[in-house]
Design an enzyme around this catalytic site. Structure first.
Site, PDB file in Angstrom:
ATOM      1  N   SER A 197       0.832  -1.216   0.000  1.00 49.72           N
ATOM      2  CA  SER A 197       0.000   0.000   0.000  1.00 49.72           C
ATOM      3  C   SER A 197       0.863   1.261   0.000  1.00 49.72           C
ATOM      4  CB  SER A 197      -0.984  -0.009   1.176  1.00 49.72           C
ATOM      5  OG  SER A 197      -0.326   0.195   2.400  1.00 49.72           O
TER       6      SER A 197
ATOM      7  N   MET B 291      10.644  -6.755   4.056  1.00 51.24           N
ATOM      8  CA  MET B 291      10.891  -7.395   5.342  1.00 51.24           C
ATOM      9  C   MET B 291      12.250  -8.091   5.411  1.00 51.24           C
ATOM     10  SD  MET B 291       8.225  -6.450   6.800  1.00 51.24           S
ATOM     11  CE  MET B 291       8.157  -7.379   8.322  1.00 51.24           C
ATOM     12  N   ARG B 292      13.256  -7.496   4.779  1.00 50.47           N
ATOM     13  CA  ARG B 292      14.606  -8.060   4.845  1.00 50.47           C
ATOM     14  C   ARG B 292      15.547  -6.966   5.304  1.00 50.47           C
ATOM     15  NH1 ARG B 292      15.991 -13.164   4.157  1.00 50.47           N
ATOM     16  NH2 ARG B 292      17.810 -12.657   2.885  1.00 50.47           N
TER      17      ARG B 292
ATOM     18  N   HIS C  19       8.716   3.526   8.687  1.00 51.83           N
ATOM     19  CA  HIS C  19       8.544   2.690   9.882  1.00 51.83           C
ATOM     20  C   HIS C  19       7.315   3.184  10.643  1.00 51.83           C
ATOM     21  CE1 HIS C  19       9.647   0.060  13.131  1.00 51.83           C
ATOM     22  NE2 HIS C  19       9.444   1.061  13.970  1.00 51.83           N
TER      23      HIS C  19
ATOM     24  N   VAL D 116      19.289  -1.274  11.988  1.00 51.34           N
ATOM     25  CA  VAL D 116      17.854  -1.406  11.705  1.00 51.34           C
ATOM     26  C   VAL D 116      17.074  -0.188  12.217  1.00 51.34           C
ATOM     27  CG1 VAL D 116      15.788  -2.757  12.238  1.00 51.34           C
ATOM     28  CG2 VAL D 116      17.934  -3.917  11.688  1.00 51.34           C
TER      29      VAL D 116
HETATM   30  C1  GRF Z   1       3.844  -0.515   6.814  1.00 55.14           C
HETATM   31  O1  GRF Z   1       3.206  -0.391   8.060  1.00 55.14           O
HETATM   32  C2  GRF Z   1       5.247   0.022   6.900  1.00 55.14           C
HETATM   33  O2  GRF Z   1       5.382   1.104   7.797  1.00 55.14           O
HETATM   34  C3  GRF Z   1       6.021  -1.148   7.417  1.00 55.14           C
HETATM   35  O3  GRF Z   1       5.430  -2.271   6.791  1.00 55.14           O
HETATM   36  C4  GRF Z   1       4.081  -1.968   6.435  1.00 55.14           C
HETATM   37  C5  GRF Z   1       3.974  -2.200   4.952  1.00 55.14           C
HETATM   38  O4  GRF Z   1       2.666  -2.069   4.476  1.00 55.14           O
HETATM   39  N1  GRF Z   1       7.431  -0.981   7.137  1.00 55.14           N
HETATM   40  P1  GRF Z   1       2.433  -1.970   2.900  1.00 55.14           P
HETATM   41  O5  GRF Z   1       3.017  -3.219   2.268  1.00 55.14           O
HETATM   42  O6  GRF Z   1       3.089  -0.720   2.407  1.00 55.14           O
HETATM   43  O7  GRF Z   1       0.944  -1.925   2.754  1.00 55.14           O
END
Ligand code: GRF
Length: 206
Positions: free
Chosen positions: A19, A96-97, A115, A150
């Protein structure tokens, strides 16, 4: 952006729904951000964001971290895709890496992350729940420049979100996410304009 300067090209790395990626693509398309998407890369085959990017006419690629190992090889493969698409700025959007110094060094100062907390509070996973459980009354989201630690690098912009009586991790996450979608394009616009300068950890406007 100075007249005649080339518009920067933005690569977006995702792992899931995308998103924030969609918010960045919308903002580049409607002129809130003077930059163009170069490529969207997912490390997870079938990540929902890939279809959204393709529907927006943006090139996509999958560099599966389970298929391309070790970590450095995976990152080299992503750099190769980013470079092939002429990428100037990299946005992590729910990626997520943890990145290694390889990619961070290649795009030093030009890798952004969002974040869902007011850093330096609540770095790491599940930041919305951590804020709720801690009992803070205000949390929010942060766009920062990525360094080797991180959720740590210089802060470009933040937005505050109040924690409401009766909030659950889901309701709070939803309200933070609305702010993320506004904040990330604004931060990217600043970086793409070339107007930000680093003064130690402080991000200033030139
Ligand atoms: C978001 O809350 C962002 O802050 C975090 O992971 C989530 C990703 O959501 N790093 P999307 O894939 O952008 O919908």
């Amino acid at each position: 952006m100075p007249e005649g300067a080339r518009r920067p090209r933005v690569g977006i790395l995702i792992s899931g729904r995308g998103s924030n990626m969609a918010a960045l693509l919308d903002a580049m398309r409607d002129g809130r951000v003077e930059a163009d998407p170069s490529v969207v890369i997912a490390n997870v085959p079938g990540a929902a964001g890939l279809a959204r990017a393709a529907a927006a006419g943006v090139p996509t690629a999958v560099v599966d971290h389970r298929a391309v190992t070790p970590r450095e090889a995976h990152e080299r493969a992503m750099i190769e895709v980013l470079e092939r698409h002429g990428t100037d700025i990299v946005c992590l959007a729910g990626f997520m890496r943890r990145l290694t110094p390889l990619l961070i060094g290649r795009y030093r100062g030009r890798v952004l992350n969002i974040h869902p907390a007011l850093l330096p509070a609540f770095p790491g996973l599940d930041a919305q729940r951590a804020a709720l459980d801690h009992g803070v009354k205000i949390t929010g989201c942060t766009v920062h420049i990525v360094d080797e630690l991180v959720d740590h690098g210089p802060i470009v912009l933040q937005a505050a979100v109040p924690v409401l009586e009766g909030d659950t991790a889901e309701s709070l996450s939803g309200r933070i996410l609305e702010q993320e979608h506004l904040l990330y394009p604004r931060a990217l616009a600043l970086v793409a304009s070339g107007r930000i300068v680093l003064d130690g950890r402080r991000v200033r406007l030139a």
